[in-house]
Design an enzyme around this catalytic site. Structure first.
Site, mmCIF file in Angstrom:
data_model
loop_
_atom_site.group_PDB
_atom_site.id
_atom_site.type_symbol
_atom_site.label_atom_id
_atom_site.label_comp_id
_atom_site.label_asym_id
_atom_site.label_seq_id
_atom_site.Cartn_x
_atom_site.Cartn_y
_atom_site.Cartn_z
ATOM 1 N N GLY A 145 39.897 46.601 32.593
ATOM 2 C CA GLY A 145 39.010 47.165 31.578
ATOM 3 C C GLY A 145 39.160 46.561 30.196
ATOM 4 O O GLY A 145 38.658 47.106 29.216
ATOM 5 N N GLU A 151 46.119 43.753 40.599
ATOM 6 C CA GLU A 151 45.414 44.096 39.361
ATOM 7 C C GLU A 151 46.409 44.218 38.208
ATOM 8 O O GLU A 151 47.035 45.272 38.033
ATOM 9 C CB GLU A 151 44.684 45.432 39.519
ATOM 10 C CG GLU A 151 43.571 45.408 40.542
ATOM 11 C CD GLU A 151 42.543 46.472 40.220
ATOM 12 O OE1 GLU A 151 41.397 46.114 39.961
ATOM 13 O OE2 GLU A 151 42.894 47.656 40.209
ATOM 14 N N ASN A 167 34.582 49.155 42.537
ATOM 15 C CA ASN A 167 35.215 50.427 42.171
ATOM 16 C C ASN A 167 34.403 51.016 41.017
ATOM 17 O O ASN A 167 34.549 50.596 39.878
ATOM 18 C CB ASN A 167 36.672 50.161 41.753
ATOM 19 C CG ASN A 167 37.349 51.406 41.212
ATOM 20 O OD1 ASN A 167 36.838 52.517 41.357
ATOM 21 N ND2 ASN A 167 38.499 51.221 40.579
ATOM 22 N N TRP A 168 33.558 51.995 41.354
ATOM 23 C CA TRP A 168 32.679 52.556 40.321
ATOM 24 C C TRP A 168 33.401 53.487 39.363
ATOM 25 O O TRP A 168 32.822 53.951 38.380
ATOM 26 C CB TRP A 168 31.539 53.343 40.986
ATOM 27 C CG TRP A 168 30.460 52.514 41.583
ATOM 28 C CD1 TRP A 168 30.385 51.152 41.641
ATOM 29 C CD2 TRP A 168 29.270 53.011 42.218
ATOM 30 N NE1 TRP A 168 29.230 50.770 42.270
ATOM 31 C CE2 TRP A 168 28.529 51.889 42.637
ATOM 32 C CE3 TRP A 168 28.773 54.282 42.490
ATOM 33 C CZ2 TRP A 168 27.307 52.016 43.297
ATOM 34 C CZ3 TRP A 168 27.562 54.414 43.146
ATOM 35 C CH2 TRP A 168 26.831 53.285 43.541
ATOM 36 N N HIS A 211 45.774 52.977 42.533
ATOM 37 C CA HIS A 211 45.122 52.314 41.397
ATOM 38 C C HIS A 211 45.901 52.610 40.103
ATOM 39 O O HIS A 211 46.417 53.709 39.914
ATOM 40 C CB HIS A 211 43.671 52.790 41.259
ATOM 41 C CG HIS A 211 42.909 51.964 40.278
ATOM 42 N ND1 HIS A 211 43.005 52.163 38.918
ATOM 43 C CD2 HIS A 211 42.083 50.910 40.450
ATOM 44 C CE1 HIS A 211 42.247 51.268 38.298
ATOM 45 N NE2 HIS A 211 41.676 50.492 39.209
ATOM 46 N N GLY A 219 35.501 46.397 38.845
ATOM 47 C CA GLY A 219 35.292 47.710 38.238
ATOM 48 C C GLY A 219 33.948 47.774 37.540
ATOM 49 O O GLY A 219 32.891 47.771 38.174
ATOM 50 N N SER A 236 38.788 43.005 35.016
ATOM 51 C CA SER A 236 37.795 42.368 34.132
ATOM 52 C C SER A 236 36.997 41.249 34.795
ATOM 53 O O SER A 236 36.529 40.329 34.111
ATOM 54 C CB SER A 236 38.461 41.851 32.851
ATOM 55 O OG SER A 236 39.015 42.931 32.127
HETATM 56 P P1 PGA Z 1 37.509 46.357 35.606
HETATM 57 O O1 PGA Z 1 38.290 47.343 36.588
HETATM 58 O O2 PGA Z 1 36.842 45.328 36.459
HETATM 59 O O3 PGA Z 1 36.535 47.238 34.884
HETATM 60 O O4 PGA Z 1 38.541 45.760 34.718
HETATM 61 C C1 PGA Z 1 38.929 46.874 37.744
HETATM 62 C C2 PGA Z 1 39.648 48.005 38.393
HETATM 63 O O5 PGA Z 1 40.269 48.803 37.683
HETATM 64 O O6 PGA Z 1 39.607 48.175 39.623
#
Ligand code: PGA
Length: 240
Positions: A161, A155, A9-10, A95, A219, A198
């Site tokens: 993040g 998630e 997921n960019w 999301h 992400g 993460s």
């Molecule tokens: P992250 O994001 O790997 O940067 O924590 C994952 C996501 O929100 O899909």
């Protein structure tokens, strides 16, 4: 054994040049990774057609979002029907960031799942826990829609993040609960659960040992092609 699934997921991280560089590396080095696992790259909408052309035959491309409407006067929306016509057969739905910043509700998420599925686009349903997943599954069923396959990404918001991967025992427990709830509401459906939040090159190997997950939603780390490739291969070294 079921093929593992990895979704990058960019978000809105990459510049055009960086997106092109990622694609070039994927064309050069991504073939092997894509033979061993299912890979879906979800760029921002701006780059969907670029990636579809560049990555055709190597990895799949998915959207980060789609409309609750199949088509019509909805400025700025992304039609699932038009995604499918453009060769894009996956989309993230629900999301956490869409819920947090754009007020996505269970009702809207449910509509998106149904509209996407009915138009040939597989929704990757992002959920924060088992109760959230169950509420969405029940809402889909209430609309008399019975999907044959379900792809869910667990998630936990506290892990998105933040650099803090959820406890492995918690991931195991919650992904199993999501699977149980999906098969009890949609008997016979093929259910996959991914973990996201993460994920990086360090956590991927340990996450590979969580037997109840079928892959990862990645992400930030997925915006670096080499890191993404390492994450895939580390996770795939799982032994069961
Ligand atoms: P992250 O994001 O790997 O940067 O924590 C994952 C996501 O929100 O899909």
């Amino acid at each position: 054994m079921k093929r593992s699934l990895f979704v990058a997921n960019w978000k809105m991280y990459l510049s055009f040049d960086a997106a092109v560089d990622w694609c070039k590396l994927c064309v050069r080095d991504g073939g092997m990774m894509a033979r061993e696992a299912d890979i879906i790259v979800c760029p921002e909408a701006t780059y969907l057609s670029l990636l579809t052309k560049y990555l055709e035959g190597i990895v799949a491309v998915g959207a980060q979002e789609c409309s609750i409407y199949p088509d019509g006067p909805f400025t700025g929306d992304i039609s699932a029907a038009h995604l499918a016509q453009s060769g894009i057969f996956y989309t993230l739905v629900g999301h956490h960031e869409r819920r947090l910043y754009y007020g996505e509700t269970t009702l809207k998420i449910t509509k998106k799942i149904i509209v996407a599925s009915q138009n040939g686009v597989e929704p990757i349903i992002c959920v924060s826990d088992a109760a959230d997943a169950e509420a969405i599954f029940l809402a889909i069923k209430n609309e008399s829609f019975l999907p044959k396959s379900i792809v869910c990404a667990f998630e936990p918001p506290a892990s998105i993040g933040t650099g803090v991967v959820a406890e492995f025992t918690e991931i195991e427990k919650i992904s199993l609960a999501i699977k149980k709830s999906a098969v009890s509401i949609f008997p016979g459906a093929d259910v996959s659960v991914l973990y996201g939040g993460s994920v990086d090159v360090f956590s991927a190997k340990m996450l590979g040992n969580v037997s109840s997950i079928d892959g990862l939603l990645i992400g930030k780390a997925g915006t670096d092609f080499q890191a993404f490739k390492k994450i895939v291969s580390s996770f795939m070294s799982r032994v069961f």
